[in-house]
Design a protein around this motif. Structure first.
Motif, PDB file in Angstrom:
ATOM      1  N   ARG A 111       0.840  -1.205   0.000  1.00  0.00           N
ATOM      2  CA  ARG A 111       0.000   0.000   0.000  1.00  0.00           C
ATOM      3  C   ARG A 111       0.871   1.251   0.000  1.00  0.00           C
ATOM      4  NH1 ARG A 111      -3.116  -0.729  -2.691  1.00  0.00           N
ATOM      5  NH2 ARG A 111      -3.910   1.331  -2.277  1.00  0.00           N
ATOM      6  N   VAL A 112       1.833   1.307   0.920  1.00  0.00           N
ATOM      7  CA  VAL A 112       2.695   2.494   1.026  1.00  0.00           C
ATOM      8  C   VAL A 112       3.476   2.683  -0.277  1.00  0.00           C
ATOM      9  CG1 VAL A 112       4.697   3.483   2.226  1.00  0.00           C
ATOM     10  CG2 VAL A 112       2.816   2.450   3.538  1.00  0.00           C
ATOM     11  N   ALA A 113       3.993   1.609  -0.831  1.00  0.00           N
ATOM     12  CA  ALA A 113       4.722   1.699  -2.097  1.00  0.00           C
ATOM     13  C   ALA A 113       3.813   2.254  -3.198  1.00  0.00           C
ATOM     14  CB  ALA A 113       5.272   0.328  -2.495  1.00  0.00           C
ATOM     15  N   SER A 114       2.574   1.809  -3.212  1.00  0.00           N
ATOM     16  CA  SER A 114       1.611   2.291  -4.202  1.00  0.00           C
ATOM     17  C   SER A 114       1.355   3.790  -4.033  1.00  0.00           C
ATOM     18  CB  SER A 114       0.309   1.508  -4.076  1.00  0.00           C
ATOM     19  OG  SER A 114      -0.690   2.046  -4.897  1.00  0.00           O
ATOM     20  N   TYR A 115       1.126   4.237  -2.808  1.00  0.00           N
ATOM     21  CA  TYR A 115       0.872   5.661  -2.566  1.00  0.00           C
ATOM     22  C   TYR A 115       2.048   6.511  -3.029  1.00  0.00           C
ATOM     23  CZ  TYR A 115      -2.439   3.757   0.924  1.00  0.00           C
ATOM     24  OH  TYR A 115      -3.412   3.058   1.571  1.00  0.00           O
ATOM     25  N   LEU A 116       3.254   6.030  -2.768  1.00  0.00           N
ATOM     26  CA  LEU A 116       4.457   6.808  -3.042  1.00  0.00           C
ATOM     27  C   LEU A 116       5.045   6.533  -4.420  1.00  0.00           C
ATOM     28  CD1 LEU A 116       6.149   6.427   0.451  1.00  0.00           C
ATOM     29  CD2 LEU A 116       4.697   8.300  -0.377  1.00  0.00           C
ATOM     30  N   GLU A 117       4.383   5.650  -5.168  1.00  0.00           N
ATOM     31  CA  GLU A 117       4.840   5.262  -6.509  1.00  0.00           C
ATOM     32  C   GLU A 117       6.278   4.764  -6.477  1.00  0.00           C
ATOM     33  OE1 GLU A 117       3.954   8.497  -9.176  1.00  0.00           O
ATOM     34  OE2 GLU A 117       1.799   8.303  -8.829  1.00  0.00           O
ATOM     35  N   LYS A 118       6.521   3.868  -5.516  1.00  0.00           N
ATOM     36  CA  LYS A 118       7.828   3.241  -5.363  1.00  0.00           C
ATOM     37  C   LYS A 118       7.667   1.730  -5.484  1.00  0.00           C
ATOM     38  CE  LYS A 118       9.965   6.600  -2.261  1.00  0.00           C
ATOM     39  NZ  LYS A 118      11.228   6.860  -2.913  1.00  0.00           N
ATOM     40  N   CYS A 136      -5.631   4.727   6.305  1.00  0.00           N
ATOM     41  CA  CYS A 136      -6.555   4.338   7.363  1.00  0.00           C
ATOM     42  C   CYS A 136      -7.828   3.742   6.746  1.00  0.00           C
ATOM     43  CB  CYS A 136      -6.879   5.544   8.234  1.00  0.00           C
ATOM     44  SG  CYS A 136      -7.956   5.174   9.613  1.00  0.00           S
ATOM     45  N   GLY A 137      -8.367   4.387   5.723  1.00  0.00           N
ATOM     46  CA  GLY A 137      -9.554   3.877   5.043  1.00  0.00           C
ATOM     47  C   GLY A 137      -9.304   2.534   4.377  1.00  0.00           C
ATOM     48  N   ASP A 138      -8.130   2.396   3.746  1.00  0.00           N
ATOM     49  CA  ASP A 138      -7.792   1.118   3.105  1.00  0.00           C
ATOM     50  C   ASP A 138      -7.687   0.000   4.136  1.00  0.00           C
ATOM     51  OD1 ASP A 138      -7.742   2.302   0.606  1.00  0.00           O
ATOM     52  OD2 ASP A 138      -5.555   2.376   0.474  1.00  0.00           O
ATOM     53  N   ILE A 139      -7.078   0.298   5.286  1.00  0.00           N
ATOM     54  CA  ILE A 139      -6.960  -0.705   6.352  1.00  0.00           C
ATOM     55  C   ILE A 139      -8.345  -1.090   6.853  1.00  0.00           C
ATOM     56  CG2 ILE A 139      -6.165  -1.128   8.713  1.00  0.00           C
ATOM     57  CD1 ILE A 139      -3.770   0.779   8.031  1.00  0.00           C
ATOM     58  N   GLU A 140      -9.202  -0.087   7.074  1.00  0.00           N
ATOM     59  CA  GLU A 140     -10.559  -0.366   7.546  1.00  0.00           C
ATOM     60  C   GLU A 140     -11.299  -1.273   6.577  1.00  0.00           C
ATOM     61  OE1 GLU A 140     -11.658   3.519  10.265  1.00  0.00           O
ATOM     62  OE2 GLU A 140     -12.255   3.540   8.169  1.00  0.00           O
ATOM     63  N   ASP A 141     -11.178  -0.979   5.278  1.00  0.00           N
ATOM     64  CA  ASP A 141     -11.830  -1.808   4.261  1.00  0.00           C
ATOM     65  C   ASP A 141     -11.243  -3.218   4.221  1.00  0.00           C
ATOM     66  OD1 ASP A 141     -13.401   0.373   3.577  1.00  0.00           O
ATOM     67  OD2 ASP A 141     -12.254   0.858   1.772  1.00  0.00           O
ATOM     68  N   HIS A 142      -9.928  -3.306   4.300  1.00  0.00           N
ATOM     69  CA  HIS A 142      -9.230  -4.585   4.192  1.00  0.00           C
ATOM     70  C   HIS A 142      -9.536  -5.502   5.378  1.00  0.00           C
ATOM     71  CE1 HIS A 142      -6.123  -7.345   2.860  1.00  0.00           C
ATOM     72  NE2 HIS A 142      -5.496  -7.254   4.015  1.00  0.00           N
ATOM     73  N   LEU A 143      -9.601  -4.922   6.576  1.00  0.00           N
ATOM     74  CA  LEU A 143      -9.755  -5.726   7.791  1.00  0.00           C
ATOM     75  C   LEU A 143     -11.134  -5.625   8.422  1.00  0.00           C
ATOM     76  CD1 LEU A 143      -6.324  -4.983   9.489  1.00  0.00           C
ATOM     77  CD2 LEU A 143      -6.972  -6.981   8.122  1.00  0.00           C
ATOM     78  N   ASP A 144     -11.996  -4.804   7.849  1.00  0.00           N
ATOM     79  CA  ASP A 144     -13.324  -4.562   8.416  1.00  0.00           C
ATOM     80  C   ASP A 144     -13.209  -4.103   9.878  1.00  0.00           C
ATOM     81  OD1 ASP A 144     -16.100  -4.357   8.380  1.00  0.00           O
ATOM     82  OD2 ASP A 144     -16.373  -6.432   9.048  1.00  0.00           O
ATOM     83  N   LEU A 145     -12.344  -3.112  10.082  1.00  0.00           N
ATOM     84  CA  LEU A 145     -12.109  -2.526  11.400  1.00  0.00           C
ATOM     85  C   LEU A 145     -12.400  -1.034  11.354  1.00  0.00           C
ATOM     86  CD1 LEU A 145      -8.591  -3.908  12.433  1.00  0.00           C
ATOM     87  CD2 LEU A 145     -10.761  -4.485  13.506  1.00  0.00           C
ATOM     88  N   ARG A 146     -12.772  -0.470  12.473  1.00  0.00           N
ATOM     89  CA  ARG A 146     -12.872   0.988  12.615  1.00  0.00           C
ATOM     90  C   ARG A 146     -11.614   1.456  13.322  1.00  0.00           C
ATOM     91  NH1 ARG A 146     -15.258   3.922   9.779  1.00  0.00           N
ATOM     92  NH2 ARG A 146     -15.789   5.465  11.337  1.00  0.00           N
ATOM     93  N   LEU A 147     -10.935   2.436  12.732  1.00  0.00           N
ATOM     94  CA  LEU A 147      -9.687   2.938  13.293  1.00  0.00           C
ATOM     95  C   LEU A 147      -9.754   4.441  13.503  1.00  0.00           C
ATOM     96  CD1 LEU A 147      -7.177   1.130  10.911  1.00  0.00           C
ATOM     97  CD2 LEU A 147      -7.737   0.478  13.244  1.00  0.00           C
ATOM     98  N   GLU A 148      -8.948   4.916  14.427  1.00  0.00           N
ATOM     99  CA  GLU A 148      -8.770   6.356  14.567  1.00  0.00           C
ATOM    100  C   GLU A 148      -7.951   6.834  13.367  1.00  0.00           C
ATOM    101  OE1 GLU A 148     -10.026   8.425  16.873  1.00  0.00           O
ATOM    102  OE2 GLU A 148     -11.097   6.688  17.650  1.00  0.00           O
ATOM    103  N   PRO A 149      -8.274   8.000  12.815  1.00  0.00           N
ATOM    104  CA  PRO A 149      -7.524   8.483  11.658  1.00  0.00           C
ATOM    105  C   PRO A 149      -6.063   8.787  11.968  1.00  0.00           C
ATOM    106  CG  PRO A 149      -9.272  10.025  12.273  1.00  0.00           C
ATOM    107  CD  PRO A 149      -9.400   8.836  13.159  1.00  0.00           C
ATOM    108  N   THR A 150      -5.701   8.836  13.239  1.00  0.00           N
ATOM    109  CA  THR A 150      -4.313   9.103  13.627  1.00  0.00           C
ATOM    110  C   THR A 150      -3.467   7.838  13.718  1.00  0.00           C
ATOM    111  OG1 THR A 150      -4.927   8.980  15.953  1.00  0.00           O
ATOM    112  CG2 THR A 150      -4.967  11.169  14.934  1.00  0.00           C
TER     113      THR A 150
END
Length: 90
Positions: free
Chosen positions: A17-24, A49-63
């Protein structure tokens, strides 16, 4: 019955995911380096945070990306959350 990802599965997924965001290339992302050192800003942290929530079906704090500053720390935290949810669901 849960098919929860392992910490290593989450680490690999987060690196991708991080590599995708940073185009690395994922091989350029170290799980022990602070996400801010890669230039991950608040916009990407919110998207992650949104991707993690979707991937794991979890609610997370945005921080969550600032509270757990490396992929290793974040993967460990997410594993704890997933395990806690699985234990609480039974």
């Amino acid at each position: 019955m849960s098919n929860a990802p392992s910490t290593e599965d989450l680490r690999i997924w987060l690196i991708q995911r991080v590599a995708s965001y940073l185009e690395k290339d994922p091989s350029d992302i170290s799980p022990s380096v602070s996400l801010t050192q890669y230039g991950l800003d608040s916009v990407y942290a919110f998207v992650m945070c949104g991707d993690i929530e979707d991937h794991l079906d979890l609610r997370l704090e945005p921080t969550v990306a600032w509270d757990y500053r490396t992929i290793d720390a974040l993967a460990d935290h997410l594993t704890t959350l997933v395990d806690r949810r699985a234990g609480g669901a039974g």
